[in-house]
Design an enzyme around this catalytic site. Structure first.
Site, short mmCIF file in Angstrom:
data_model
loop_
_atom_site.label_atom_id
_atom_site.label_comp_id
_atom_site.label_asym_id
_atom_site.label_seq_id
_atom_site.Cartn_x
_atom_site.Cartn_y
_atom_site.Cartn_z
CB SER A 313 -17.94 30.00 -71.79
OG SER A 313 -16.81 30.66 -71.22
CG ASP A 314 -13.36 29.16 -76.66
OD1 ASP A 314 -12.37 29.35 -75.93
OD2 ASP A 314 -13.24 28.76 -77.85
CD1 TRP A 315 -10.49 34.96 -73.94
CD2 TRP A 315 -9.08 33.48 -73.03
NE1 TRP A 315 -9.51 35.65 -73.31
CE2 TRP A 315 -8.62 34.78 -72.75
CE3 TRP A 315 -8.33 32.38 -72.56
CZ2 TRP A 315 -7.46 35.03 -72.02
CZ3 TRP A 315 -7.17 32.63 -71.85
CH2 TRP A 315 -6.75 33.92 -71.58
CB THR A 316 -14.16 36.60 -73.24
OG1 THR A 316 -13.56 36.52 -74.54
CG2 THR A 316 -13.12 36.96 -72.21
#
Ligand code: NOJ
Length: 784
Positions: A313-316
């Site tokens: 995933s991307d950051w959070t």
């Protein structure tokens, strides 16, 4: 070369300029040939995707999987940043403990052989199953050697060169324990307001695909297990670059056909080139967040394309699906993401905290977890981490690798785009004894590093001012330097001194534009994209001094230069060119090297034109030749697709760039006048398109010949034209070469009204020329 100049008395410089300018490209080529440690694997070699298909490795994965507890499996799917956050903060210290307990599969933002080894030791000696950690980092346009920003690298139209920069970055990063980069960023963007336009290749899917392949092959090398290879991560899957109104993280609405034709194309190319990982994006795509989107991840990427690596995933971005509105709590967000096919949770802590219970309750099948873990282990095996988990702790040289520095200069040189050159003000005349270098970007080392400078150090940057000073000191040339004003804000107090310097000079170099970290890249969208601060005021005052003036624009996006372009004699788009900004610029400005870069984004006249791209549909009332000198006087002028206050056309089109020499194109010749869609679809027919390109000027140069196709009469409306080929052609003064392209199924198929990717009957126009507005064309038909 520089040493030769050092010894030359000033009166010889003029002669030297002439000599050097004719041998410039030969020089550049010698330089790049000398580069060591560059993976030169070509697309055709070695089916890179097969590295993730080794039956022996698959057996090892299955054996390991059998030994893993559910918690250990989910631990592999968990990724933490090691401090230095590139997103909302983290303040952890328990990495070692988590790794030993099998609760962490990947760490990013940690560099250094010793530092990464220390954590790796926890995995390899303290954890039950001794599964190595994969260390990641945003190595975007270089690691210690900072190359030009990706948008600039794309402007070279030179995938081989881009592959070399990625390979150099891979070697440097791997030496410090980083075996995974969150690159290439291959989001197509048609909107220069979006700050992240700097990270991609621009607006075109064909060029974007070529660049995507180049990065993947450069990072991953011939074999992922080679010590200098690192895993690529194609991002952001998918559609992020279409953020509405160019506002960062904003929603995207992309119909499936457009998604497949434009936004997915570079990802498909990256996957086919063997990209080991992909990153899911922040944006909502057609009402489903991209990080929990089963259609794009599970269906298209994993099923249709057969992707065998893993998706992080991307950051959070998994947690953010709650804000997007498709989950009301963490467990639901995690469940939707994992079921959609996101295999690793970057920083969100939702997989590690909620998946085990959901597997136990039956909400998430264990087969989904197993699939994710298989993919992660597959990449770790392919990288050779099980056999060689540690980075070599040998002391690294303090200085940058000289070959990489040379590569940074060559890349910068090829990325510069000459937009205007009136009265031959460039190359600079050797008779110019006083040069004024004015503007806030002339000596700004930080800005030269660009928005993703990696471990780049401003100390290694040679600015334009530093290069010129060095040259001037050695050759008794007078160099006047005035900053004039700041990039943003500031006052006009320095403008009078700048004007005074301009008055004394034979030629003025005006270095203006954007800063890097705060004005471009992530979280740096702008609504106004002209020269920020008081720079336009500075430019107007300096230009009014009446001296030959060269505008050098350092920026991470095309700026709206309409108000200033007529006030100066020459314009160079220099982007954020990396550590060799100064030497590279000096070589082209002085004529030692020629310009060959071309725009990969349409340069808007006004921000109101955005989104702006050449490969648009025609509309039912097209109008390209709007006359703004008077209001519309009749229906033909008024009721057409136009603005009442600006032209439709860009200030400079996609594919545009000048050189110090001139290139003539012969008429397009095609080997057939009619083809059959049946044969084309069977891939048993194609035609040749050729032109002769002649260098009719007095200097050697490199021309990028561009092939465009447009088809009419099809089941759906097709773009007016689309780039389908390009070649960089090196031509000596007076030399002529034939340039040939093949046009067949690959170039002609599209997603038709039934959403089948096929060639349809119709009439096709073929253009070959210097940019996307070329009228040099021929026509053929496709029958049944
Ligand atoms: C957020 C960015 O969107 C992404 O491109 C980057 O790789 C991650 N942060 C990690 O730094």
């Amino acid at each position: 070369m520089k040493r030769t100049l050092d010894r030359a008395p000033f009166f010889l410089i003029a002669v030297l300029f002439l000599l050097l300018s004719t041998s410039a490209d030969a020089f550049a080529q010698t330089k790049s040939k000398a580069l060591p440690r560059v993976n030169r694997q070509s697309a055709a070699q070695g089916a890179p995707a097969s590295q993730l298909k080794d039956p022996a490795v698959e057996r090892k994965i299955e054996a390991l999987l059998k030994q893993m507890t559910l918690d250990e499996k989910i631990g592999q799917m968990n990724q933490f940043s090691f401090g230095a956050p590139t997103g909302p903060g983290t303040s952890r210290s328990e990495y070692g403990e988590m790794i030993a307990a099998g609760k962490l599969g990947s760490v990013f933002n940690l560099t250094g052989a010793k530092e990464t080894n220390q954590l790796q030791r926890a995995a390899m000696t303290k954890s039950r199953l001794k599964i190595p950690i994969i260390f990641g980092l945003d190595v975007i346009h270089g690691y210690r050697t900072t190359f030009p920003i990706p948008l600039a690298l794309a402007a070279t139209w030179n995938p081989e060169l881009v592959q070399q920069t990625a390979s150099a970055a891979a070697h440097e990063a791997a030496a410090e324990g980083v075996r995974w980069t969150f690159s290439p960023m291959i989001d197509i963007s048609r909107d220069a307001r979006w700050g992240r336009i700097i990270e991609g290749a621009g607006e075109d899917p064909f060029l974007g695909s070529a660049m995507a392949r180049a990065y993947v092959m450069g990072y991953q090398g011939a074999r992922l297990s080679d010590p200098g290879s690192i895993a690529a991560c194609a991002k952001h899957f998918v559609g992020y670059g279409a953020a509405e109104a160019g506002r960062e993280y904003n929603t995207t609405q992309i119909p499936e056909r457009l998604l497949r034709e434009v936004y997915l194309a570079p990802f498909n190319a990256a996957v086919n080139a063997g990209a080991a990982t992909l990153m899911s994006a922040f944006n909502d795509l057609n009402d489903v967040p991209a990080s929990a989107n089963p259609f794009t991840i599970k269906q298209i990427l994993k099923k249709e394309w057969g992707f065998r690596g893993f998706v992080v995933s991307d950051w959070t971005s998994i947690k953010e699906v709650i804000a997007h509105g498709i989950a009301n709590d963490g467990p639901t967000a995690a469940r939707k993401a994992v079921l959609a096919g996101v295999d690793m949770d970057m920083e969100g802590e939702l997989y590690i905290s909620t998946l085990a219970a959901q597997v136990k309750s039956g909400a998430v099948p264990v087969s989904v977890i197993d699939d994710a873990v298989r993919r992660i282990l597959r990449v770790k095996f392919a990288l050779g981490l099980f056999d060689n988990p540690y980075a070599n702790e040998k002391v690294l040289p303090a200085n940058l690798d000289a070959a990489h520095v040379d590569l940074a200069r060559t890349a910068a040189e090829q990325s510069f785009v000459l937009l205007k050159n009136e009265k031959g003000v460039l190359p600079l005349s050797a008779a110019a004894k006083t040069i004024a270098v004015i503007g806030p970007l002339a000596d700004d080392a930080d800005a030269m590093l660009g928005a993703w400078g990696g471990k780049g150090d401003a100390k290694n940057v040679i600015t334009l001012q530093a290069s010129l000073q060095d040259f001037a000191d050695k050759h008794h040339m007078r160099l006047l330097h005035e900053k004039g004003t700041e990039i943003r804000g500031g006052t006009d107090a320095g403008i009078p001194a700048a004007v005074n310097a301009a008055r004394q000079a034979d030629v003025v170099l005006l270095a203006v534009g954007e800063s890097a970290g705060d004005m471009t890249g992530e979280a740096a969208s702008r609504t106004v994209i002209d020269l920020p601060g008081l720079q336009t005021k500075l430019l107007e005052a300096v230009a009014a001094a009446g001296k030959p003036t060269v505008l050098i624009v350092f920026s991470g996006r095309p700026l709206t230069l309409t108000p200033v372009v007529d006030k100066v004699n020459a314009v160079v788009q220099a982007w954020h060119p990396g550590i060799q900004a100064g030497p590279a610029l000096w070589r082209v400005l002085s004529g030692q090297a020629n310009f060959s870069g071309k725009l990969t984004v349409s340069m808007p006249r006004a921000v109101g034109q955005l989104p702006l791209y050449y490969n648009a549909l025609n509309t039912g009332r097209p109008h390209l030749k709007v006359d703004l000198t008077h209001p519309p006087t009749n229906g033909d002028e008024k009721y057409v697709s136009r603005y009442i206050d600006e032209l439709n056309a860009p200030l400079f089109p996609f594919g545009y760039g000048l050189s110090y020499t001139k290139f003539d194109y012969s008429r397009v010749s095609i080997s057939a006048k009619s083809l059959s869609s049946e044969s084309l679809n069977a891939d048993s027919q194609s035609l040749k398109v050729s032109v002769d390109v002649k260098n009719t000027g007095e200097r050697d140069g490199v021309e990028v010949a561009e092939l465009y196709l447009g088809e009419r009469g099809t089941s759906i409306s097709r773009p007016v034209r689309e780039l389908k080929g390009f070649q960089r052609v090196a031509l000596k003064a007076g030399e002529s070469k034939q340039v040939e392209f093949t046009v067949g199924k690959e170039q002609l198929r599209f997603w038709n009204i039934d959403m089948r990717q096929i060639v349809e009957p119709g009439i096709v126009t073929v253009w070959v020329g210097p940019d996307s507005q070329t009228e040099n064309s021929a026509e053929f038909s496709i029958g049944k």
